[in-house]
Design an enzyme around this catalytic site. Structure first.
Site, PDB file in Angstrom:
ATOM      1  N   TYR A  20       0.770  -6.643  -2.616  1.00 12.70           N
ATOM      2  CA  TYR A  20       2.008  -6.329  -3.330  1.00 12.70           C
ATOM      3  C   TYR A  20       3.216  -6.547  -2.417  1.00 12.70           C
ATOM      4  O   TYR A  20       4.205  -7.190  -2.799  1.00 12.70           O
ATOM      5  CB  TYR A  20       1.971  -4.885  -3.850  1.00 12.70           C
ATOM      6  CG  TYR A  20       3.287  -4.427  -4.418  1.00 12.70           C
ATOM      7  CD1 TYR A  20       3.729  -4.897  -5.655  1.00 12.70           C
ATOM      8  CD2 TYR A  20       4.106  -3.547  -3.714  1.00 12.70           C
ATOM      9  CE1 TYR A  20       4.960  -4.502  -6.172  1.00 12.70           C
ATOM     10  CE2 TYR A  20       5.327  -3.146  -4.227  1.00 12.70           C
ATOM     11  CZ  TYR A  20       5.746  -3.622  -5.446  1.00 12.70           C
ATOM     12  OH  TYR A  20       6.956  -3.235  -5.946  1.00 12.70           O
ATOM     13  N   GLU A  42       7.394   1.912 -12.797  1.00 11.68           N
ATOM     14  CA  GLU A  42       8.244   2.783 -11.980  1.00 11.68           C
ATOM     15  C   GLU A  42       8.411   4.147 -12.647  1.00 11.68           C
ATOM     16  O   GLU A  42       8.397   5.181 -11.980  1.00 11.68           O
ATOM     17  CB  GLU A  42       9.617   2.149 -11.722  1.00 11.68           C
ATOM     18  CG  GLU A  42       9.592   0.886 -10.884  1.00 11.68           C
ATOM     19  CD  GLU A  42       9.246   1.081  -9.419  1.00 11.68           C
ATOM     20  OE1 GLU A  42       9.125   2.233  -8.958  1.00 11.68           O
ATOM     21  OE2 GLU A  42       9.086   0.062  -8.729  1.00 11.68           O
ATOM     22  N   TRP A  50       3.311   5.100  -5.029  1.00  7.96           N
ATOM     23  CA  TRP A  50       3.281   3.770  -5.655  1.00  7.96           C
ATOM     24  C   TRP A  50       1.864   3.203  -5.657  1.00  7.96           C
ATOM     25  O   TRP A  50       1.462   2.548  -6.609  1.00  7.96           O
ATOM     26  CB  TRP A  50       4.267   2.839  -4.954  1.00  7.96           C
ATOM     27  CG  TRP A  50       4.371   1.494  -5.579  1.00  7.96           C
ATOM     28  CD1 TRP A  50       4.125   0.291  -4.986  1.00  7.96           C
ATOM     29  CD2 TRP A  50       4.747   1.182  -6.936  1.00  7.96           C
ATOM     30  NE1 TRP A  50       4.317  -0.736  -5.878  1.00  7.96           N
ATOM     31  CE2 TRP A  50       4.707  -0.206  -7.089  1.00  7.96           C
ATOM     32  CE3 TRP A  50       5.101   1.957  -8.034  1.00  7.96           C
ATOM     33  CZ2 TRP A  50       5.006  -0.856  -8.290  1.00  7.96           C
ATOM     34  CZ3 TRP A  50       5.403   1.318  -9.235  1.00  7.96           C
ATOM     35  CH2 TRP A  50       5.356  -0.073  -9.353  1.00  7.96           C
TER      36      TRP A  50
END
Length: 187
Positions: A20, A42, A50
């Protein structure tokens, strides 16, 4: 001899996080479908890490109609019930309802501005990414005056789970802000 690869320390060594970081984070996204995906992800992250969301990304893709905004905007109470029993996502009713509501609002922004991209980048000075010069991980901001302004406008329009910190994370993820550390090869 190959040069040493240096990357931001926040991604650690988890292969998913590293991928990522290296391939997505901080790269400019102009595609509304991808921008919508990050809006959903998000919002789901609020209060979580995350990596927790990244590990469920495929689950979100399946649960939320491959991030097709028109399909998500048409979700019903039956879809909410389905999502509440889906172990592939974070089963939080407030976040699920917000994702559906935000999809409808996302479409209204597309209609008003031609695209969600146009709306978001309309806040940017000269419509160019902000390239921060960050030397230490501790100096990466969690918000900015710009994320404050965007978040405030989106809240006024009815968006949920898009406060200034989530907005700033969205800006980082989609390349509006490049917060890769100065020494990072992926800057």
């Amino acid at each position: 001899m190959a040069a040493e690869i240096k990357r931001c320390s926040w991604c650690g060594t988890d292969p998913l996080y590293v991928k990522y970081h290296d391939e997505e984070w901080g790269k400019v996204v102009t595609n509304d479908k991808v921008l919508f995906e990050f809006l959903i992800l998000e919002g789901a992250q609020a209060g979580l890490s995350w990596i927790t969301i990244l590990r469920r990304r495929e689950g979100y893709r399946k649960a939320f109609a491959d991030f097709e905004v028109n399909k998500v905007a048409a979700f019903t109470d039956d879809d909410v019930a389905r999502l509440m029993s889906d172990t592939g996502i974070i089963r939080n009713r407030l976040k699920i309802n917000a994702a559906i509501s935000n999809a409808r609002l996302f479409i209204s922004l597309q209609q008003e501005f031609g695209s969600f991209y146009n709306y978001m980048w309309g806040f940017m000075p000269d419509r160019k990414p902000i390239l921060n010069e960050i030397l230490r991980p501790a100096d990466v901001p969690a918000r900015s005056e710009l994320s404050d302004a965007i978040s405030k406008d989106m809240k006024k329009r009815g968006f949920k789970f898009f406060g200034t910190t989530i907005c700033y994370a969205h800006m980082q993820a989609t390349g509006m802000v490049n917060d890769h550390l100065a020494y990072c090869n992926f800057r």
